[in-house]
Design a protein around this motif. Structure first.
Motif, PDB file in Angstrom:
ATOM      1  N   UNK A 179       0.828  -1.218   0.000  1.00 36.01           N
ATOM      2  CA  UNK A 179       0.000   0.000   0.000  1.00 36.01           C
ATOM      3  C   UNK A 179       0.857   1.259   0.000  1.00 36.01           C
ATOM      4  N   UNK A 180       2.119   1.130   0.399  1.00 38.76           N
ATOM      5  CA  UNK A 180       2.969   2.310   0.533  1.00 38.76           C
ATOM      6  C   UNK A 180       3.616   2.681  -0.795  1.00 38.76           C
ATOM      7  N   UNK A 181       3.814   3.965  -0.980  1.00 39.27           N
ATOM      8  CA  UNK A 181       4.476   4.452  -2.184  1.00 39.27           C
ATOM      9  C   UNK A 181       5.940   4.017  -2.163  1.00 39.27           C
ATOM     10  N   UNK A 182       6.449   3.450  -3.277  1.00 37.79           N
ATOM     11  CA  UNK A 182       7.840   2.997  -3.286  1.00 37.79           C
ATOM     12  C   UNK A 182       8.822   4.152  -3.358  1.00 37.79           C
ATOM     13  N   UNK A 183      10.070   3.861  -3.035  1.00 33.87           N
ATOM     14  CA  UNK A 183      11.142   4.842  -3.201  1.00 33.87           C
ATOM     15  C   UNK A 183      11.380   5.093  -4.690  1.00 33.87           C
ATOM     16  N   UNK A 184      11.326   4.014  -5.488  1.00 38.59           N
ATOM     17  CA  UNK A 184      11.433   4.132  -6.946  1.00 38.59           C
ATOM     18  C   UNK A 184      10.375   3.242  -7.579  1.00 38.59           C
ATOM     19  N   UNK A 185       9.586   3.798  -8.511  1.00 34.80           N
ATOM     20  CA  UNK A 185       8.630   2.982  -9.252  1.00 34.80           C
ATOM     21  C   UNK A 185       9.290   2.485 -10.538  1.00 34.80           C
ATOM     22  N   UNK A 214      12.783  -8.471 -22.415  1.00 35.99           N
ATOM     23  CA  UNK A 214      12.194  -9.133 -21.245  1.00 35.99           C
ATOM     24  C   UNK A 214      13.152  -9.246 -20.061  1.00 35.99           C
ATOM     25  N   UNK A 215      14.169  -8.355 -20.021  1.00 30.49           N
ATOM     26  CA  UNK A 215      15.204  -8.501 -19.003  1.00 30.49           C
ATOM     27  C   UNK A 215      15.228  -7.395 -17.952  1.00 30.49           C
ATOM     28  N   UNK A 216      14.203  -6.570 -17.892  1.00 32.19           N
ATOM     29  CA  UNK A 216      14.061  -5.672 -16.742  1.00 32.19           C
ATOM     30  C   UNK A 216      13.218  -6.421 -15.723  1.00 32.19           C
ATOM     31  N   UNK A 217      13.831  -6.858 -14.643  1.00 31.86           N
ATOM     32  CA  UNK A 217      13.240  -7.896 -13.802  1.00 31.86           C
ATOM     33  C   UNK A 217      12.772  -7.428 -12.426  1.00 31.86           C
ATOM     34  N   UNK A 218      12.904  -6.145 -12.111  1.00 37.32           N
ATOM     35  CA  UNK A 218      12.393  -5.667 -10.824  1.00 37.32           C
ATOM     36  C   UNK A 218      11.338  -4.591 -11.067  1.00 37.32           C
ATOM     37  N   UNK A 219      10.361  -4.537 -10.184  1.00 34.27           N
ATOM     38  CA  UNK A 219       9.205  -3.659 -10.366  1.00 34.27           C
ATOM     39  C   UNK A 219       9.202  -2.443  -9.457  1.00 34.27           C
ATOM     40  N   UNK A 220       9.810  -2.561  -8.269  1.00 40.69           N
ATOM     41  CA  UNK A 220       9.805  -1.469  -7.296  1.00 40.69           C
ATOM     42  C   UNK A 220      11.105  -1.493  -6.499  1.00 40.69           C
ATOM     43  N   UNK A 221      11.498  -0.327  -6.034  1.00 38.23           N
ATOM     44  CA  UNK A 221      12.515  -0.213  -4.978  1.00 38.23           C
ATOM     45  C   UNK A 221      11.803   0.390  -3.771  1.00 38.23           C
ATOM     46  N   UNK A 222      11.804  -0.343  -2.651  1.00 41.82           N
ATOM     47  CA  UNK A 222      11.063   0.128  -1.472  1.00 41.82           C
ATOM     48  C   UNK A 222      11.973   0.664  -0.375  1.00 41.82           C
TER      49      UNK A 222
END
Length: 464
Positions: free
Chosen positions: A316-322, A335-343
């Motif tokens: 629910x919290x806004x990530x540090x990086x989207x 297809x090799x960008x494999x992360x969605x968020x930095x929290x």
């Protein structure tokens, strides 16, 4: 409650006499970096030693909370820390040219106002809350003290006092939202009973105490000769009281000001835990000794939870990086960008999130009918998370490449399948030197470790 960490925008100084030492000092709040926490610095001592506001550094609880580290001691810190907690300030260096913060008017409001005037600055890191997940209690039957913490997705405190006094009676005070602190808790002053006053002076305490920075509660009839003695003791031309009440007939700011001040003290002492708390705190007859004993129990609970080393992920919290900010930093694409968020992201640690779905192309050929996320994909996703950490150390990260150099001690603990959410945590093992970074990485699903490894990478400028 704030999601992001905060510091202050500029230094600000307050000056005054210390309550117990009687020494006049200047105290300067200074901005501090992410994850710095609260630290005092005795700039009047050789080497200007730093004293962390940590419950393990508490050395004295005589009518206040005193900490010591690196050969330096700081007295009566609770009102200062309460101001920072109440304003949800996370990172501050507190320079002090004496042994004790100024007592000011006996409350926290004269710290709060200058801090608010310089303003708060949001920092690019999430607050590292510790969430109370099960009941925790402390009890001291000899003093009739009890403090308990209960699970709650917020920070609420209630303090109850009963001194068997006809003047005070039973009182309680609560704070249910941090926005209440400035108006309802910060102005509440410290207090002492008349029968304690002379004993405190004889113990070499309250050297800086007077009727301008403390409430003196008179719970018995006082004769004229005793009032004359008190006027000499307090260095006042005259003190008076109307039968039983408050010395010099000082008006209370709230009917339950003593209970509210006990709550203020509780907030300040619990700051020594070292992390903001999510939970409900209920305290009956709290005092500094009980507050600190309870804070130690909470810190022990944190230590036991930290051993598991599982990052807390709240979707629910806004990530540090989207994903858009990640794409602007990393050169990888489908297809090799494999992360969605930095929290979480600071100088040494990063936490990233990958949502595993059946739509990813490798599942078409990797165990059809029994899709399992390939181990090499997990390692690559963890490396990309670590790449964010490494690129965070340079200006204009889009101008750099990061390359794998090595993998060591890699272990896969359990399979990862579509529908799982992987939380990657990477931490530098040593400072980056000559563009070489070494870090440890862990991957968690539903709080369980699924993979771990040590990785080496190099950071290279694109035009080099």
């Amino acid at each position: 409650m704030n999601d992001k960490q905060h510091t202050i925008k500029a230094p600000v100084t307050v000056s005054g006499i210390g309550l117990h030492t009687g020494v006049v000092s200047n105290m300067t709040f200074k901005p501090a970096p992410i994850n710095h926490g609260y630290k005092f610095q005795r700039i009047d001592l050789p080497g200007q030693p730093i004293v962390a506001a940590d419950v393990d550094n508490v050395v004295d609880l005589s009518r206040g909370t005193t900490i010591e580290q690196n050969g330096a001691r700081v007295h009566t810190i609770e009102h200062t820390l309460a101001a920072l907690v109440g304003l949800q300030i996370d990172n501050v260096l507190i320079e002090l040219d004496g042994p004790e913060p100024p007592i000011m008017d006996g409350s926290s409001i004269q710290f709060v106002k200058p801090l608010m005037e310089v303003g708060l600055e949001e920092q690019n890191a999430l607050r590292n809350y510790f969430e109370i997940t099960k009941g925790l209690s402390f009890k001291d039957d000899s003093r009739g003290v009890e403090i308990a913490a209960l699970p709650l997705d917020d920070y609420r405190l209630t303090a109850m006092v009963d001194y068997n006094s006809p003047i005070l009676g039973s009182q309680h005070a609560s704070i249910t939202h941090m926005d209440q602190f400035v108006e309802e808790i910060a102005p509440c002053r410290t207090f002492v009973f008349l029968h304690e006053l002379e004993a405190l002076y004889k113990q070499n305490l309250i050297k800086g105490g007077d009727l301008d920075n403390a409430i003196v509660i008179v719970d018995r009839v006082v004769k004229d000769e005793e009032l004359d003695y008190l006027s000499d003791l307090l260095k006042k031309p005259k003190v008076e009281v109307k039968e039983e009440g408050i010395l010099n007939n000082t008006e209370l700011r709230f009917k339950n000001e003593p209970a509210r001040h006990k709550l203020l003290d509780l907030m300040g002492d619990l700051a020594l835990i070292g992390r903001p708390i999510k939970g409900q705190i209920l305290a009956a007859r709290p005092g500094h000794a009980a507050n600190v004993a309870f804070a130690k129990k909470v810190k022990k609970m944190i230590h036991e939870a930290t051993i598991k080393n599982v990052p807390n992920y709240d979707p629910k919290k806004k990530p540090v990086m989207d994903i858009n900010q990640i794409s602007a930093t990393l050169p990888h694409r489908y297809p090799f960008l494999l992360i969605d968020k930095i929290i979480h992201l600071d100088e040494t640690t990063v936490t990233g999130v990958k949502n595993v779905t059946m739509n990813e192309p490798f599942f078409q050929g990797h165990f059809p009918g029994n899709p399992v996320l390939p181990g090499v994909i997990q390692i690559e996703a963890m490396a990309q998370t670590g790449g964010i950490l490494v690129l965070n150390t340079v200006e204009n990260p889009e101008d750099y490449w990061t390359y794998f150099l090595g993998i060591d001690k890699c272990r896969f603990k359990r399979k990862v399948i579509p529908g799982d959410t992987i939380v990657f945590k990477c931490e530098l093992l040593a400072p980056i030197k000559r563009g070489i970074a070494k870090m440890s990485g862990q991957a968690f699903v539903a709080g369980q470790l699924v993979m771990e490894a040590e990785m080496s990478a190099s950071i290279v400028k694109k035009d080099a």
